[in-house]
Design a protein around this motif. Structure first.
Motif, PDB file in Angstrom:
ATOM      1  N   SER A  15      36.056  32.383  35.151  1.00 38.85           N
ATOM      2  CA  SER A  15      36.397  33.338  34.387  1.00 38.85           C
ATOM      3  C   SER A  15      35.826  34.743  34.904  1.00 38.85           C
ATOM      4  O   SER A  15      34.657  34.817  35.227  1.00 38.85           O
ATOM      5  N   GLY A  16      36.376  36.042  34.549  1.00 36.64           N
ATOM      6  CA  GLY A  16      35.826  37.039  34.820  1.00 36.64           C
ATOM      7  C   GLY A  16      35.009  37.779  33.648  1.00 36.64           C
ATOM      8  O   GLY A  16      34.857  36.917  32.458  1.00 36.64           O
ATOM      9  N   GLY A  17      34.710  38.962  33.232  1.00 39.69           N
ATOM     10  CA  GLY A  17      33.975  39.767  32.410  1.00 39.69           C
ATOM     11  C   GLY A  17      32.557  39.606  32.719  1.00 39.69           C
ATOM     12  O   GLY A  17      31.965  39.185  33.698  1.00 39.69           O
ATOM     13  N   VAL A  39      46.155  44.135  37.675  1.00 34.40           N
ATOM     14  CA  VAL A  39      45.386  45.129  38.579  1.00 34.40           C
ATOM     15  C   VAL A  39      45.022  44.910  40.064  1.00 34.40           C
ATOM     16  O   VAL A  39      44.508  43.785  39.973  1.00 34.40           O
ATOM     17  N   ASN A  40      44.934  45.678  40.963  1.00 32.39           N
ATOM     18  CA  ASN A  40      44.560  45.508  42.143  1.00 32.39           C
ATOM     19  C   ASN A  40      42.955  45.425  42.119  1.00 32.39           C
ATOM     20  O   ASN A  40      42.346  45.792  41.223  1.00 32.39           O
ATOM     21  N   GLU A  41      42.339  44.866  43.310  1.00 34.18           N
ATOM     22  CA  GLU A  41      40.845  44.892  43.371  1.00 34.18           C
ATOM     23  C   GLU A  41      40.340  46.130  43.351  1.00 34.18           C
ATOM     24  O   GLU A  41      38.956  46.134  43.594  1.00 34.18           O
ATOM     25  N   ALA A  52      38.727  48.733  38.444  1.00 33.80           N
ATOM     26  CA  ALA A  52      37.381  48.501  37.717  1.00 33.80           C
ATOM     27  C   ALA A  52      37.585  47.202  36.918  1.00 33.80           C
ATOM     28  O   ALA A  52      36.578  46.320  36.429  1.00 33.80           O
ATOM     29  N   ASP A  53      38.697  46.801  36.480  1.00 32.74           N
ATOM     30  CA  ASP A  53      38.689  45.613  35.570  1.00 32.74           C
ATOM     31  C   ASP A  53      39.350  44.341  36.215  1.00 32.74           C
ATOM     32  O   ASP A  53      39.582  43.553  35.755  1.00 32.74           O
ATOM     33  N   LEU A  71      35.278  41.311  40.924  1.00 31.41           N
ATOM     34  CA  LEU A  71      34.177  40.695  40.331  1.00 31.41           C
ATOM     35  C   LEU A  71      33.550  39.638  40.911  1.00 31.41           C
ATOM     36  O   LEU A  71      32.429  39.351  41.369  1.00 31.41           O
ATOM     37  N   VAL A  72      34.664  38.668  41.410  1.00 30.38           N
ATOM     38  CA  VAL A  72      34.254  37.484  41.904  1.00 30.38           C
ATOM     39  C   VAL A  72      33.736  37.532  43.384  1.00 30.38           C
ATOM     40  O   VAL A  72      32.760  37.056  43.836  1.00 30.38           O
TER      41      VAL A  72
END
Length: 229
Positions: free
Chosen positions: A41-43, A73-75, A78-79, A84-85
Protein backbone atom coordinates in the motif's frame (compact mmCIF):
# COMPACT_ATOMS: atom_id res chain seq x y z
CA UNK A 1 -10.15 -7.19 20.26
CA UNK A 2 -6.72 -8.65 20.99
CA UNK A 3 -8.51 -11.82 22.10
CA UNK A 4 -10.30 -11.97 18.73
CA UNK A 5 -7.04 -11.92 16.79
CA UNK A 6 -5.03 -13.78 19.48
CA UNK A 7 -1.52 -14.39 18.13
CA UNK A 8 -2.38 -12.59 14.89
CA UNK A 9 -2.20 -9.18 16.62
CA UNK A 10 1.35 -7.78 16.84
CA UNK A 11 1.76 -4.65 18.96
CA UNK A 12 4.88 -2.48 19.06
CA UNK A 13 5.99 0.53 21.07
CA UNK A 14 6.80 2.68 18.07
CA UNK A 15 6.96 2.81 14.30
CA UNK A 16 10.66 1.91 14.15
CA UNK A 17 10.15 -1.37 16.01
CA UNK A 18 7.10 -2.18 13.90
CA UNK A 19 8.92 -1.43 10.63
CA UNK A 20 11.84 -3.65 11.60
CA UNK A 21 9.67 -6.59 12.64
CA UNK A 22 7.36 -6.36 9.64
CA UNK A 23 10.23 -6.04 7.18
CA UNK A 24 11.80 -9.22 8.61
CA UNK A 25 8.47 -11.03 8.37
CA UNK A 26 7.89 -10.03 4.74
CA UNK A 27 11.44 -10.92 3.74
CA UNK A 28 11.03 -14.35 5.37
CA UNK A 29 7.82 -15.03 3.46
CA UNK A 30 9.38 -13.95 0.16
CA UNK A 31 12.46 -16.09 0.80
CA UNK A 32 10.29 -19.16 1.37
CA UNK A 33 8.60 -18.83 -2.04
CA UNK A 34 9.80 -20.15 -5.39
CA UNK A 35 7.94 -17.31 -7.15
CA UNK A 36 7.99 -14.47 -4.58
CA UNK A 37 5.31 -11.81 -4.97
CA UNK A 38 4.42 -8.77 -2.89
CA UNK A 39 1.66 -6.15 -3.07
CA UNK A 40 2.06 -3.02 -0.94
CA UNK A 41 0.00 0.00 0.00
CA UNK A 42 0.99 3.63 -0.39
CA UNK A 43 0.55 6.59 1.92
CA UNK A 44 2.66 7.82 4.83
CA UNK A 45 2.35 4.79 7.14
CA UNK A 46 4.45 2.23 5.22
CA UNK A 47 7.38 4.50 4.28
CA UNK A 48 9.58 3.51 7.23
CA UNK A 49 8.79 -0.17 6.68
CA UNK A 50 9.70 0.16 2.98
CA UNK A 51 13.11 1.52 3.92
CA UNK A 52 13.70 -1.32 6.37
CA UNK A 53 12.51 -3.92 3.87
CA UNK A 54 14.82 -2.55 1.17
CA UNK A 55 17.77 -3.53 3.39
CA UNK A 56 16.64 -7.15 3.82
CA UNK A 57 18.41 -9.87 1.91
CA UNK A 58 16.07 -12.20 0.07
CA UNK A 59 15.51 -13.35 -3.51
CA UNK A 60 14.78 -9.85 -4.77
CA UNK A 61 15.87 -10.64 -8.32
CA UNK A 62 13.02 -13.21 -8.47
CA UNK A 63 10.47 -11.02 -6.69
CA UNK A 64 7.52 -9.29 -8.34
CA UNK A 65 6.28 -6.18 -6.54
CA UNK A 66 3.01 -4.39 -7.24
CA UNK A 67 0.59 -2.06 -5.50
CA UNK A 68 -2.58 -2.85 -3.60
CA UNK A 69 -4.04 0.31 -5.16
CA UNK A 70 -3.01 3.43 -7.02
CA UNK A 71 -4.27 6.94 -7.58
CA UNK A 72 -4.81 7.51 -11.29
CA UNK A 73 -1.89 9.93 -11.65
CA UNK A 74 1.49 9.49 -13.30
CA UNK A 75 4.65 8.99 -11.27
CA UNK A 76 5.61 12.65 -11.58
CA UNK A 77 2.59 13.51 -9.41
CA UNK A 78 3.12 13.98 -5.67
CA UNK A 79 0.24 11.58 -4.90
CA UNK A 80 1.61 8.64 -6.90
CA UNK A 81 1.96 5.43 -4.89
CA UNK A 82 4.21 4.05 -7.61
CA UNK A 83 6.66 6.91 -7.16
CA UNK A 84 6.60 6.34 -3.38
CA UNK A 85 7.47 2.67 -3.83
CA UNK A 86 10.29 3.44 -6.25
CA UNK A 87 11.69 6.09 -3.90
CA UNK A 88 11.54 4.15 -0.62
CA UNK A 89 11.26 0.41 -1.34
CA UNK A 90 12.97 -0.32 -4.66
CA UNK A 91 16.36 0.71 -3.33
CA UNK A 92 19.44 -1.09 -1.96
CA UNK A 93 18.81 -4.87 -1.95
CA UNK A 94 15.24 -4.45 -3.24
CA UNK A 95 16.41 -2.56 -6.33
CA UNK A 96 16.74 -5.98 -7.99
CA UNK A 97 12.98 -6.64 -7.75
CA UNK A 98 10.65 -6.29 -10.75
CA UNK A 99 8.00 -3.62 -10.23
CA UNK A 100 4.57 -3.92 -11.86
CA UNK A 101 2.99 -0.44 -11.58
CA UNK A 102 -0.78 -0.02 -11.74
CA UNK A 103 -0.82 3.30 -13.60
CA UNK A 104 -0.86 3.28 -17.39
CA UNK A 105 -1.21 6.35 -19.56
CA UNK A 106 -4.09 6.52 -21.99
CA UNK A 107 -7.83 5.98 -22.02
CA UNK A 108 -9.28 3.96 -19.13
CA UNK A 109 -10.61 0.96 -21.03
CA UNK A 110 -7.38 0.29 -22.90
CA UNK A 111 -5.32 1.04 -19.78
CA UNK A 112 -7.38 -1.44 -17.78
CA UNK A 113 -6.75 -4.16 -20.35
CA UNK A 114 -3.01 -3.44 -20.29
CA UNK A 115 -2.93 -3.56 -16.49
CA UNK A 116 -4.79 -6.86 -16.38
CA UNK A 117 -2.24 -8.33 -18.79
CA UNK A 118 0.57 -6.98 -16.63
CA UNK A 119 -0.93 -8.48 -13.48
CA UNK A 120 -1.07 -11.91 -15.13
CA UNK A 121 2.67 -12.04 -14.45
CA UNK A 122 1.75 -12.42 -10.78
CA UNK A 123 0.75 -15.82 -9.38
CA UNK A 124 -2.91 -16.55 -8.67
CA UNK A 125 -2.03 -16.33 -4.98
CA UNK A 126 0.16 -13.48 -3.79
CA UNK A 127 2.74 -14.42 -1.17
CA UNK A 128 2.24 -11.20 0.80
CA UNK A 129 -0.21 -8.31 0.54
CA UNK A 130 0.12 -5.37 2.93
CA UNK A 131 -3.09 -3.42 3.52
CA UNK A 132 -3.70 -0.07 5.12
CA UNK A 133 -6.98 1.22 6.54
CA UNK A 134 -8.69 4.60 6.59
CA UNK A 135 -10.75 5.91 9.47
CA UNK A 136 -13.85 5.31 7.34
CA UNK A 137 -13.04 1.59 7.21
CA UNK A 138 -11.79 1.53 3.63
CA UNK A 139 -8.83 -0.60 2.67
CA UNK A 140 -6.99 -0.64 -0.65
CA UNK A 141 -9.32 1.61 -2.68
CA UNK A 142 -12.43 -0.22 -1.52
CA UNK A 143 -14.28 2.90 -0.39
CA UNK A 144 -17.70 2.88 1.30
CA UNK A 145 -20.41 4.30 -0.96
CA UNK A 146 -18.23 4.17 -4.09
CA UNK A 147 -20.34 3.33 -7.12
CA UNK A 148 -17.99 0.51 -8.13
CA UNK A 149 -17.67 -1.01 -4.65
CA UNK A 150 -20.05 -3.92 -5.20
CA UNK A 151 -18.08 -5.12 -8.24
CA UNK A 152 -14.75 -4.72 -6.46
CA UNK A 153 -16.03 -6.60 -3.38
CA UNK A 154 -17.60 -9.44 -5.37
CA UNK A 155 -15.79 -12.68 -4.52
CA UNK A 156 -16.64 -13.99 -8.02
CA UNK A 157 -15.01 -10.97 -9.67
CA UNK A 158 -12.64 -12.35 -12.36
CA UNK A 159 -10.65 -9.13 -12.82
CA UNK A 160 -7.67 -8.65 -10.54
CA UNK A 161 -7.99 -4.86 -10.71
CA UNK A 162 -10.86 -2.38 -11.00
CA UNK A 163 -11.33 1.36 -11.23
CA UNK A 164 -13.01 2.98 -8.22
CA UNK A 165 -14.04 6.62 -7.83
CA UNK A 166 -13.94 7.51 -4.12
CA UNK A 167 -16.95 9.57 -3.05
CA UNK A 168 -14.76 12.07 -1.16
CA UNK A 169 -11.03 11.36 -1.56
CA UNK A 170 -9.28 12.94 -4.56
CA UNK A 171 -8.36 11.12 -7.77
CA UNK A 172 -9.82 8.14 -9.54
CA UNK A 173 -8.24 4.95 -8.16
CA UNK A 174 -7.29 1.52 -9.43
CA UNK A 175 -7.55 -1.19 -6.79
CA UNK A 176 -6.84 -4.86 -6.55
CA UNK A 177 -10.09 -6.74 -6.04
CA UNK A 178 -11.25 -8.19 -2.75
CA UNK A 179 -11.15 -11.67 -4.30
CA UNK A 180 -7.53 -11.37 -5.40
CA UNK A 181 -6.36 -9.81 -2.15
CA UNK A 182 -8.27 -12.38 -0.07
CA UNK A 183 -6.39 -15.22 -1.78
CA UNK A 184 -3.01 -13.94 -0.50
CA UNK A 185 -1.02 -16.46 1.51
CA UNK A 186 -0.10 -13.79 4.07
CA UNK A 187 -2.24 -10.70 4.50
CA UNK A 188 -0.96 -7.89 6.70
CA UNK A 189 -2.95 -4.95 8.05
CA UNK A 190 -0.37 -2.28 8.89
CA UNK A 191 -1.82 0.54 10.99
CA UNK A 192 -0.57 3.17 13.42
CA UNK A 193 -2.28 5.38 15.98
CA UNK A 194 -5.05 5.12 18.53
CA UNK A 195 -7.56 6.37 15.96
CA UNK A 196 -6.87 3.37 13.74
CA UNK A 197 -7.23 1.04 16.70
CA UNK A 198 -10.63 2.60 17.41
CA UNK A 199 -11.63 2.14 13.76
CA UNK A 200 -10.56 -1.50 13.94
CA UNK A 201 -12.66 -1.97 17.06
CA UNK A 202 -15.65 -0.48 15.26
CA UNK A 203 -15.08 -2.75 12.27
CA UNK A 204 -15.11 -5.80 14.52
CA UNK A 205 -18.63 -4.95 15.65
CA UNK A 206 -21.46 -6.53 13.69
CA UNK A 207 -22.27 -4.57 10.56
CA UNK A 208 -22.32 -4.39 6.78
CA UNK A 209 -19.07 -5.09 4.91
CA UNK A 210 -20.05 -2.47 2.36
CA UNK A 211 -20.18 0.18 5.10
CA UNK A 212 -16.68 -0.72 6.29
CA UNK A 213 -14.94 -2.85 3.62
CA UNK A 214 -12.08 -3.79 5.96
CA UNK A 215 -14.63 -6.09 7.64
CA UNK A 216 -14.38 -8.44 4.68
CA UNK A 217 -10.75 -9.24 5.55
CA UNK A 218 -10.77 -9.40 9.35
CA UNK A 219 -12.08 -13.01 9.64
CA UNK A 220 -9.49 -14.38 7.20
CA UNK A 221 -7.14 -16.76 9.06
CA UNK A 222 -4.08 -15.49 7.17
CA UNK A 223 -4.67 -11.86 8.18
CA UNK A 224 -2.28 -10.42 10.78
CA UNK A 225 -2.38 -6.99 12.39
CA UNK A 226 0.78 -4.95 12.88
CA UNK A 227 0.03 -1.90 15.05
CA UNK A 228 1.82 0.73 17.09
CA UNK A 229 0.55 3.87 18.82
Amino acid sequence: MRNYFANRFHEFNDGEALATALSHRIAQELSNSSTPSLAVSGGRTPTRMFQALAEQECLWHDTLVTLVDERWVNEQHADSNGALVRRHLLQQQAAAATFLPLYQSGEQVSAQATIEETLKQLPATLDVAVLGMGNDGHTASLFPEAEQLAAAMDMQQPARSLFVQPPVAPHLRLTLSRAYLSASKTLILHIQGEDKLATLQQALAEGDEMAMPIRAFLPLPQLEIYWCP
